[in-house]
Motif scaffolding. Structure first.
Motif, short mmCIF file in Angstrom:
data_model
loop_
_atom_site.label_atom_id
_atom_site.label_comp_id
_atom_site.label_asym_id
_atom_site.label_seq_id
_atom_site.Cartn_x
_atom_site.Cartn_y
_atom_site.Cartn_z
N ILE A 51 0.80 -1.15 0.04
CA ILE A 51 0.00 0.11 0.27
C ILE A 51 0.93 1.32 -0.01
CG2 ILE A 51 -1.75 1.41 1.35
CD1 ILE A 51 -2.69 -1.31 0.21
N ILE A 78 -6.51 2.48 -5.41
CA ILE A 78 -6.05 1.57 -4.51
C ILE A 78 -7.12 0.99 -3.65
CG2 ILE A 78 -4.44 0.77 -2.66
CD1 ILE A 78 -2.86 3.41 -3.50
N ARG A 92 -5.56 -5.33 -3.38
CA ARG A 92 -4.79 -5.94 -2.51
C ARG A 92 -5.64 -7.25 -2.11
NH1 ARG A 92 -2.58 -5.73 3.84
NH2 ARG A 92 -0.46 -5.55 3.18
N ILE A 117 -8.84 2.61 -0.52
CA ILE A 117 -7.65 3.19 0.24
C ILE A 117 -7.53 4.63 -0.33
CG2 ILE A 117 -5.23 2.84 0.92
CD1 ILE A 117 -6.84 0.67 2.03
N GLU A 131 -4.22 -3.02 10.51
CA GLU A 131 -3.76 -3.31 9.05
C GLU A 131 -2.85 -4.38 9.19
OE1 GLU A 131 -1.65 0.16 7.20
OE2 GLU A 131 -1.75 1.00 9.20
N HIS A 156 0.10 -4.61 7.52
CA HIS A 156 0.89 -3.75 6.67
C HIS A 156 1.90 -3.25 7.56
CE1 HIS A 156 1.86 -0.39 4.07
NE2 HIS A 156 1.62 -1.16 2.94
N GLY A 214 0.72 3.04 5.45
CA GLY A 214 -0.64 2.39 5.41
C GLY A 214 -1.53 3.11 5.61
#
Lengths: 315, 275
Positions: A126, A137, A163, A227, A249, A251, A256
């Motif tokens: 991300i 995204i 994602r 996102i 997250e 991530h 992120g």
């Protein structure tokens, strides 16, 4: 919520099939990632529309860009770790900068590949995509969200990154859910604390919300599947109400969802307390079973509940 | 569709002269540019745009037009000057080369310039995208051809070889790679920095049909490309022997001129030599 669990990739592949059925000129490009993408039903129905470039991610993205320039809606489907890292310059130039009609699917993102360790984790996808121009995204959280997001993305003209998760997950959206670009999804309303999650961690947030309710804490749970663009208004509105935020997250905490929410809090002068749950910045994720990794970084239900209690105690 | 000019080699030589003069003027005016790289490719571009490519000004978005990708994006001034010479772009636009927010930036941008298919500048991207385009033609039964021009130093990028492997695997006989083989890259000779030879054998081993041509002889380039068998299930590589900086004696074959600009006295000499 329905107990039955669905592989999000199956919903993705059904969206591909339906798209061709309704006349979309789709080409799916894989890099030996036919099993990773669970693409078999599509390959059986539309074998000419599946292109395998072998283990060559740079070529994967370049060929997809070329197919889109030749009139196809081109989709790449391979593991997120190899897409964003190995083919980064092709993503940047051939897709984003050239603004080609390519949909980049980052499969098994986050730490889906838990025990396979750092080479296979994608905890930076991300942040990398957010640094690029022109690209939308998205991160779906369940099968309904996935189908809606793919139905949208295959009609949208321009670069999109999606994602994806590898787990079988229950459904947390209603059947009448409609994806809207730039719109956050309210999974439950509350006044005490806002929990904002991305992708499959929305499930952890959803269940944490249920558990907190048993403790008489009213948590607002928001799934951020768009996102970029992100729903600043809905996010700010929730934070103005609760003044306490947890972001969740799978991530890195660099770049992120947590970073996005922190920016909104500061720029909108929201005066809120924030706990960001994720992989600490500057670190690779530990390897091991995924549930153990999530527990370690507190990005599971229990970790979120603990963080919520901490926030409620300090304010 | 056919090429709208269909010029003879002798006429293309005249066009190339004009393009070279424009390159000198434009780079000098801008104060920077890749003079040596631009001059190296001029005869290839002139042969493509005035004879080989099936493109027409009133059909720039025609899905059946031939596609050309300048993978060596730093040679963009050569492309701009060719497009201006062909009347596809207004000559005044060259005054804006490299200026703020110009439609003629230092590497080609498809959103800004007609017949630019891909935003190049990072090396080793054109051939993969060319493979995708050629594959799209095969899958939709279109007859357009795809031409990709790379530099030679550029072939040190591994992505080219991923692309080459797939071009042969997908039997893309509608794909023509032209290599501007001037044997110089930014720092020095290609063979000193990272040797490419035996280049023809490498492409052959990857499944290409390989030809050599004099990259400064439109007659040879046209004969080579027009006699290619576009239905033999093999992609083509044309290794065009060139001299970097071709046409100006003190620029020719000198690495230092990859992105140098002539001074006032040098400009006069250069333009004299190009007459």
């Amino acid at each position: 919520m329905h107990e039955q669990k669905h592989d999000l990739r199956e919903a993705m592949v059904q969206s591909f099939i339906k798209a061709v059925d309704r006349g979309i000129n789709l080409a799916v490009v894989v890099s030996d990632s036919t099993s990773t993408s669970k693409i078999k039903p599509f390959a059986q129905k539309y074998p000419d529309r599946l292109i395998n470039v072998g283990i060559a991610e740079q070529n994967l993205v370049g060929v997809a860009a070329g197919l889109s320039l030749g009139g196809f809606v081109a989709v790449t489907a391979n593991a997120a770790c190899f897409l964003v890292a190995r083919a980064n310059e092709q993503v940047k130039n051939d897709v984003c900068y050239s603004n080609t009609n390519v949909k980049l699917i980052g499969l098994n993102a986050g730490v889906c590949y838990g025990p396979l360790a750092g080479t296979h984790h994608a905890i930076d996808d991300i942040s990398i995509m957010l640094g690029l121009g022109n690209i939308v995204i998205l991160a779906p959280s369940d099968a309904i969200d996935t189908a809606a997001i793919f139905d949208f993305a295959l009609e949208y003209e321009g670069p999109v990154y999606i994602r994806m998760d590898s787990d079988k997950l229950p459904v947390i959206h209603n059947e009448d859910y409609r994806f809207e670009l730039g719109r956050a999804n309210l999974l439950r309303t509350g006044t005490d604390i806002s929990i904002m999650a991305m992708g499959s961690t929305a499930h952890e947030a959803y269940f944490a919300g249920q558990e907190l309710e048993a403790d008489s804490v009213q948590a607002e749970v928001i799934n951020i599947s768009s996102i970029r663009p992100v729903d600043k208004e809905a996010i700010a509105e929730s934070i103005r109400k609760t003044r306490r935020v947890i972001t969740v997250e799978e991530h890195s905490l660099h770049g992120g969802l947590g970073s996005i929410i922190a920016e909104i809090i500061v720029e909108e002068n929201l005066q809120a307390q924030l706990i960001r749950l994720g992989i600490p910045q500057g670190q690779f994720s530990k390897a091991g079973p995924r549930d153990k990794i999530r527990a370690h970084y507190q990005i599971d239900k229990n970790g979120i509940v603990t963080a919520a209690q901490k926030l409620l105690q300090t304010s | 569709m056919s090429n709208q000019f269909k010029l003879q080699p002798a006429q293309i030589v005249e066009k190339a002269k004009e393009i070279r003069k424009k390159i000198i003027h434009t780079n000098v005016r801008a104060g920077q540019g890749h003079t040596g790289s631009d001059l190296s490719e001029v005869d290839i571009l002139a042969s493509l745009f005035f004879r080989i490519l099936n493109i027409q000004k009133d059909r720039i978005d025609d899905p059946d037009r031939d596609r050309f990708i300048l993978s060596k994006g730093h040679g963009v001034c050569g492309l701009y000057c060719t497009l201006v010479e062909a009347g596809y772009l207004p000559e005044e636009l060259l005054d804006t080369y490299l200026q703020f927010d110009s439609d003629m930036p230092g590497h080609p941008v498809r959103q800004k310039c007609l017949f630019v298919e891909l935003n190049t500048g990072a090396l080793g991207h054109g051939l993969s995208v060319g493979v995708g385009l050629a594959l799209s033609a095969k899958k939709t039964n279109r007859r357009f051809r795809v031409f990709v021009l790379t530099g030679d130093g550029e072939l040190q990028e591994g992505s080219n070889w991923e692309a080459a492997m797939s071009g042969a695997h997908f039997k893309l006989d509608n794909l023509v790679l032209i290599v501007d083989r001037n044997t110089l890259q930014l720092a020095d000779r290609t063979e000193t920095i990272m040797g490419l030879e035996p280049l023809a054998d490498k492409f052959r081993a990857f499944g290409f049909e390989v030809y050599r041509a004099n990259g400064h002889d439109p007659g040879d380039l046209i004969e080579t490309i027009e006699s290619l068998d576009m239905h033999n299930a093999m992609p083509k590589a044309v290794i065009a022997k060139t001299i970097k900086g071709k046409g100006v004696s003190f620029i020719e074959d000198r690495a230092a001129w990859h992105h140098r600009i002539p001074n006032e006295a040098e400009v006069l000499t250069a333009l004299e030599e190009l007459e």
